[in-house]
Design a protein around this motif. Structure first.
Motif, PDB file in Angstrom:
ATOM      1  N   PHE A  58      92.656  25.235  16.102  1.00 38.20           N
ATOM      2  CA  PHE A  58      92.171  26.364  15.302  1.00 38.20           C
ATOM      3  C   PHE A  58      92.877  27.658  15.712  1.00 38.20           C
ATOM      4  O   PHE A  58      93.355  28.427  14.868  1.00 38.20           O
ATOM      5  CB  PHE A  58      90.657  26.507  15.471  1.00 38.20           C
ATOM      6  N   PHE A 114      92.113  23.884   4.972  1.00 31.45           N
ATOM      7  CA  PHE A 114      91.781  24.312   6.331  1.00 31.45           C
ATOM      8  C   PHE A 114      90.381  24.922   6.375  1.00 31.45           C
ATOM      9  O   PHE A 114      89.561  24.588   7.241  1.00 31.45           O
ATOM     10  CB  PHE A 114      92.824  25.326   6.801  1.00 31.45           C
ATOM     11  N   ASN A 115      90.092  25.814   5.423  1.00 30.78           N
ATOM     12  CA  ASN A 115      88.781  26.446   5.385  1.00 30.78           C
ATOM     13  C   ASN A 115      87.679  25.422   5.109  1.00 30.78           C
ATOM     14  O   ASN A 115      86.579  25.489   5.669  1.00 30.78           O
ATOM     15  CB  ASN A 115      88.753  27.544   4.317  1.00 30.78           C
ATOM     16  N   ARG A 116      87.989  24.450   4.264  1.00 25.52           N
ATOM     17  CA  ARG A 116      87.011  23.421   3.958  1.00 25.52           C
ATOM     18  C   ARG A 116      86.739  22.549   5.193  1.00 25.52           C
ATOM     19  O   ARG A 116      85.628  22.114   5.441  1.00 25.52           O
ATOM     20  CB  ARG A 116      87.500  22.564   2.791  1.00 25.52           C
ATOM     21  N   HIS A 133      83.618  29.112  13.621  1.00 28.60           N
ATOM     22  CA  HIS A 133      83.516  27.925  12.777  1.00 28.60           C
ATOM     23  C   HIS A 133      82.809  26.782  13.474  1.00 28.60           C
ATOM     24  O   HIS A 133      82.550  25.743  12.863  1.00 28.60           O
ATOM     25  CB  HIS A 133      84.888  27.471  12.297  1.00 28.60           C
ATOM     26  N   THR A 161      95.550  29.815  13.400  1.00 30.89           N
ATOM     27  CA  THR A 161      95.186  31.153  12.933  1.00 30.89           C
ATOM     28  C   THR A 161      95.924  32.281  13.651  1.00 30.89           C
ATOM     29  O   THR A 161      96.142  33.355  13.083  1.00 30.89           O
ATOM     30  CB  THR A 161      93.676  31.381  13.071  1.00 30.89           C
ATOM     31  N   ARG A 168      97.604  23.683  11.511  1.00 31.78           N
ATOM     32  CA  ARG A 168      96.616  23.650  10.433  1.00 31.78           C
ATOM     33  C   ARG A 168      96.460  22.231   9.901  1.00 31.78           C
ATOM     34  O   ARG A 168      95.357  21.757   9.657  1.00 31.78           O
ATOM     35  CB  ARG A 168      97.043  24.600   9.307  1.00 31.78           C
ATOM     36  N   VAL A 211      95.558  26.383   2.811  1.00 28.80           N
ATOM     37  CA  VAL A 211      94.576  27.233   3.479  1.00 28.80           C
ATOM     38  C   VAL A 211      93.165  26.834   3.058  1.00 28.80           C
ATOM     39  O   VAL A 211      92.235  26.832   3.866  1.00 28.80           O
ATOM     40  CB  VAL A 211      94.848  28.716   3.150  1.00 28.80           C
ATOM     41  N   GLU A 212      93.025  26.453   1.783  1.00 26.51           N
ATOM     42  CA  GLU A 212      91.714  26.022   1.306  1.00 26.51           C
ATOM     43  C   GLU A 212      91.278  24.739   2.005  1.00 26.51           C
ATOM     44  O   GLU A 212      90.107  24.586   2.379  1.00 26.51           O
ATOM     45  CB  GLU A 212      91.761  25.809  -0.211  1.00 26.51           C
ATOM     46  N   LYS A 228      86.869  23.559   8.249  1.00 23.90           N
ATOM     47  CA  LYS A 228      85.989  24.334   9.126  1.00 23.90           C
ATOM     48  C   LYS A 228      84.527  24.116   8.735  1.00 23.90           C
ATOM     49  O   LYS A 228      83.649  23.966   9.585  1.00 23.90           O
ATOM     50  CB  LYS A 228      86.325  25.825   9.044  1.00 23.90           C
ATOM     51  N   ASP A 229      84.275  24.094   7.418  1.00 27.97           N
ATOM     52  CA  ASP A 229      82.917  23.861   6.945  1.00 27.97           C
ATOM     53  C   ASP A 229      82.464  22.433   7.261  1.00 27.97           C
ATOM     54  O   ASP A 229      81.324  22.205   7.643  1.00 27.97           O
ATOM     55  CB  ASP A 229      82.838  24.103   5.434  1.00 27.97           C
ATOM     56  N   SER A 236      89.432  29.401  -4.355  1.00 33.49           N
ATOM     57  CA  SER A 236      88.465  30.505  -4.375  1.00 33.49           C
ATOM     58  C   SER A 236      88.229  31.004  -5.795  1.00 33.49           C
ATOM     59  O   SER A 236      87.085  31.258  -6.194  1.00 33.49           O
ATOM     60  CB  SER A 236      88.946  31.650  -3.484  1.00 33.49           C
TER      61      SER A 236
END
Length: 395
Positions: free
Chosen positions: A72, A46-48, A24, A76, A111, A43-44, A50-51, A329
């Protein structure tokens, strides 16, 4: 920690090195949606985050990057149980020590801390910049405005205040809707940063009384509200609400003006108007009885009943409810498919469906604002707001 050796590394050399173990850190070339956080990051989120890390224009420094890496890994994989790298493996030893220092911090807490840290770094770089139809840049203080894959997204971005709408934010939303209505996107999405969709009107708006007194404040606020709701009534393209968490007040009442409303299962819908000595707005006095029947609408608008996402779906206010862990998602996959439909066909079809009621909706909007302007200057309303702040201060 061998901080001297780490500092000797060029910042982006460190990023390139760590990207082999933590992908990431790579910098994506595309523009991405951003979000803020509150306690309990999804989780979304968190993923966002990372972006978002890849969109930073400024190197945050090795110390911060080590902290990002440690959070991170903890988020994870949990606690650090891997063997300590050799003495001469300075980089991996520094990363290991940063991870190990988190001890028994839970994955959920890590997270959240990760999302908070990335959010603060993004915020430090200044407001998001949106391209206007003429190609010039427009900065918003409290919104994130992006266009990608045929979708213009307007994201409320006051996560630390549960996306409560200030006077400035109302003006920005009006302008953002105007921009989105004129750009080349196929559809427009409104959503929130963090765990809340929107907590409604920021009641601090009522504490800033202008020189003209309460009557001038009520008049100015009424005019702003009328223009705000009119922006939804007149919006020319498909307008979709992605309700990512609890929604309160004005953020609920205008949902009847959207073309689709998708909600996570943990969303709630609350319009506590009479509790605050006020009355409905957002055309809800007309759209809610039409959508959910007069009796059910009365429970919501008169008696302050809070709806769960499932209840709102059964009453017709929400189009569909999704599990929280797959919400983002599933929604964005669907929206991207919608955005591939012929844009003119979508816009013209919406105008046929909505056009017949536009005059009625504008009349309702004016009537609601007139009633609210009266309410805002009443002793009953002001006392209700005072009672709210007093109760809040005791918490």
């Amino acid at each position: 920690m061998a901080s001297g050796v780490i500092k000797a590394l060029s910042p982006w050399r460190f990023v390139r090195f760590t990207s082999t173990l933590c992908p990431h850190f790579r910098i994506p070339a595309v523009q991405l949606h951003t979000t803020g956080t509150l306690m309990g990051a999804s989780v979304e989120d968190f993923n966002r985050a990372k972006d978002q890390l890849g969109t930073l224009k400024t190197d945050p420094g090795n110390e911060v990057k080590l902290k990002i890496y440690a959070l991170f890994k903890q988020a994870t994989q949990g606690q650090c149980n891997t063997p300590k790298p050799g003495m001469m493996d300075f980089v991996n030893k520094a990363k290991w020590e940063a991870w190990k220092s988190l001890g028994s911090v839970s994955q959920e807490e890590a997270r959240q801390k990760y999302v908070d840290l990335i959010s603060s770094l993004v915020a430090a770089e200044g407001p998001a910049v949106a391209a206007s139809p003429t190609g010039s840049a427009k900065a918003f203080e409290s919104l994130i405005f992006t266009t990608e894959d045929g979708i213009t997204t307007i994201r409320l971005n006051r996560p630390q205040k549960k996306n409560a709408i200030t006077v400035k934010m109302y003006e920005e939303l009006i302008e953002a809707l105007d921009l989105a209505g004129k750009d080349k996107s196929v559809l427009t999405v409104l959503t929130g940063s963090g765990d809340y969709y929107c907590s409604g009107n920021d009641l601090n708006n009522f504490t800033n009384v202008p020189e003209g007194g309460a009557e001038k404040m009520a008049k100015d606020s009424g005019d702003l509200l009328r223009r705000f709701v009119a922006a939804y009534i007149d919006f020319p393209k498909p307008l979709i609400a992605v309700v990512n968490g609890p929604a309160v007040g004005i953020s609920v009442t205008v949902l009847g003006l959207f073309d689709a409303v998708y909600a996570t299962e943990r969303a709630t819908f609350h319009t506590p108007f009479t509790q605050l000595g006020q009355s409905p707005e957002g055309c809800s006095s007309y759209t809610f009885p039409k959508i959910m029947s007069p009796a059910k609408a009365n429970e919501v608008l008169l008696f302050n009943k809070k709806l769960t996402a499932t209840q709102a779906y059964k009453l017709g206010l929400v189009t569909e409810v999704f599990p929280d862990n797959t919400f983002q998602s599933e929604i964005w996959t669907r929206l991207k498919a919608y955005a591939k439909l012929p844009p003119n066909s979508l816009a013209l079809s919406k105008q046929l469906i909505r056009g017949i009621e536009k005059e009625k909706l504008h009349a309702v909007n004016v009537a609601e604002v007139e009633r609210l302007t009266e309410r805002w200057t009443s002793d009953e309303c002001m006392q209700a707001i005072v009672n709210f702040f007093q109760a809040k201060s005791k918490l």
